[in-house]
Design an enzyme around this catalytic site. Structure first.
Site, PDB file in Angstrom:
ATOM      1  N   LYS A 164     -10.059   7.691  10.504  1.00 29.56           N
ATOM      2  CA  LYS A 164      -8.676   7.896  10.072  1.00 29.56           C
ATOM      3  C   LYS A 164      -7.726   8.195  11.237  1.00 29.56           C
ATOM      4  CE  LYS A 164      -9.630   9.350   5.330  1.00 29.56           C
ATOM      5  NZ  LYS A 164      -9.426  10.403   4.294  1.00 29.56           N
ATOM      6  N   LYS A 187     -16.802  -1.056   1.465  1.00 24.63           N
ATOM      7  CA  LYS A 187     -16.738  -0.354   0.192  1.00 24.63           C
ATOM      8  C   LYS A 187     -15.419  -0.610  -0.522  1.00 24.63           C
ATOM      9  CE  LYS A 187     -17.272   4.350  -1.653  1.00 24.63           C
ATOM     10  NZ  LYS A 187     -17.420   5.772  -1.310  1.00 24.63           N
ATOM     11  N   LYS A 227      -9.632   2.656  -3.098  1.00 26.33           N
ATOM     12  CA  LYS A 227      -8.358   2.765  -3.814  1.00 26.33           C
ATOM     13  C   LYS A 227      -7.177   2.591  -2.872  1.00 26.33           C
ATOM     14  CE  LYS A 227      -8.777   7.835  -3.689  1.00 26.33           C
ATOM     15  NZ  LYS A 227      -8.880   9.051  -4.496  1.00 26.33           N
TER      16      LYS A 227
END
Length: 328
Positions: A111, A192, A195
């Site tokens: 991140k 993966k 969202k």
């Protein structure tokens, strides 16, 4: 009965990956464990959030928990920021954690990569997660396999605290489901389902309308082989769809492969779309009953009080062990 804690960030609409990898476990486990299920909104603000959208997502996630089968008579459902002990113990565990081990966390590296600046909260996310877990004497943490590193650090911090101050924390174990633990992107089946994926066609969201679900599944990446065979390494696209089919239908992978022997992707994808739509229909109906109801607030109020009482007991022990405040 042993205790389970787990939480999900209210950082966007939940996908079927979140549902199959986490919430379905929660529903099963609440019958056999003391369960604390948390909407971890303090974790969400480690990256920028729109305040109005965040509040909307918090409420929506609470409604999804209940619509998917979480029973407030069996489980404690609450919002992290409404129980102040999480932030307090999180700070205390920051003072036990080492900077080096926080910088080595895979999610921090992912991140923060390429960013001009990252928040200190993104670095110290893991001690707050550890606090979430340790406050409730948690024995088992149901997580996806991408969270194993965080659970290992939680164990390390708990053991370090117990050795240095007082033996008060239970050392938790992680639990990963055998099927559905890692649902992959429909457009890039080597990563993966997320969202936060920029490509909306990559993810099926729990509140997607039936036509949208059907369209996404029909456009899902497969390969040129044209046969329904499971081979996650060499044929990740069709294998991912088989995994979704298995998770929603309850059928074993071998049964599905046998069922579609000699049949093509078109028929398989249509059947899969029908299965997913029917599985999500009752969840969606219950969600829209709950989202603006007083029932939702009553459940969250009760969950806040129950979580607060339990968390304060552990927080007082931890403060006493570290020498904070006055001894009472």
């Amino acid at each position: 009965m042993k205790t389970i804690f787990s939480g999900i960030q209210p950082s966007g609409a939940l996908t079927i990956g979140n549902y199959l990898g986490a919430i379905t476990q929660f529903v099963e486990l609440q019958n056999d464990y003391h369960c604390y299920f948390c909407i971890v909104d303090e974790h969400a603000i480690t990256v920028p959030q729109d305040r109005l959208k965040l509040r909307e997502n918090i409420r929506s996630l609470a409604a999804v928990y209940l619509a998917a089968g979480i029973d407030p008579k069996k489980s404690t459902l609450f919002i992290q920021s409404e129980v102040s002990a999480h932030a307090e113990l999180g700070w205390m565990l920051q003072c036990v954690a080492h900077i080096g081990e926080l910088e080595r966390m895979t999610q921090f590296k992912d991140k923060s990569h390429g960013k001009d600046g990252v928040t200190a909260g993104l670095l110290t996310y893991p001690p707050l997660m550890a606090a979430d877990i340790l406050l409730y004497g948690t024995d088992v943490v149901p997580v996806g396999d991408d969270q194993k590193q965080h659970i290992e650090l939680t164990r390390d911090l708990a053991q370090r605290f117990n050795r240095k101050y007082n033996d008060i924390f239970t050392i938790p174990e992680h639990r990963i489901p055998e099927v559905g633990a890692r649902i992959m992107s429909l457009q890039n089946p080597t990563k993966k389902m997320s969202k936060s994926d920029d490509n909306e066609k990559a993810s099926i969201f729990l509140l997607d309308e039936p036509k949208k679900i059907e369209k996404k599944i029909k456009s899902a990446v497969t390969d040129s082989e044209g046969t329904i065979q499971y081979d996650a390494e060499n044929r990740p696209g069709i294998s991912n769809l088989i995994n979704i089919y298995s998770s929603f239908s309850g059928k074993k992978v071998d049964e599905i492969v046998q069922q579609y022997e000699g049949k093509g992707y078109g028929e398989f994808k249509q059947d899969l779309a029908d299965i997913v739509v029917q599985a999500l229909k009752p969840i969606q109906e219950r969600y829209y009953e709950l989202i603006e109801s007083d029932t939702l607030d009553e459940v969250l109020d009760e969950g806040q009080e129950k979580a607060h009482q339990q968390a304060q007991k552990m927080l007082r022990k931890a403060k006493k062990a570290m020498g904070l405040g006055r001894v009472r």
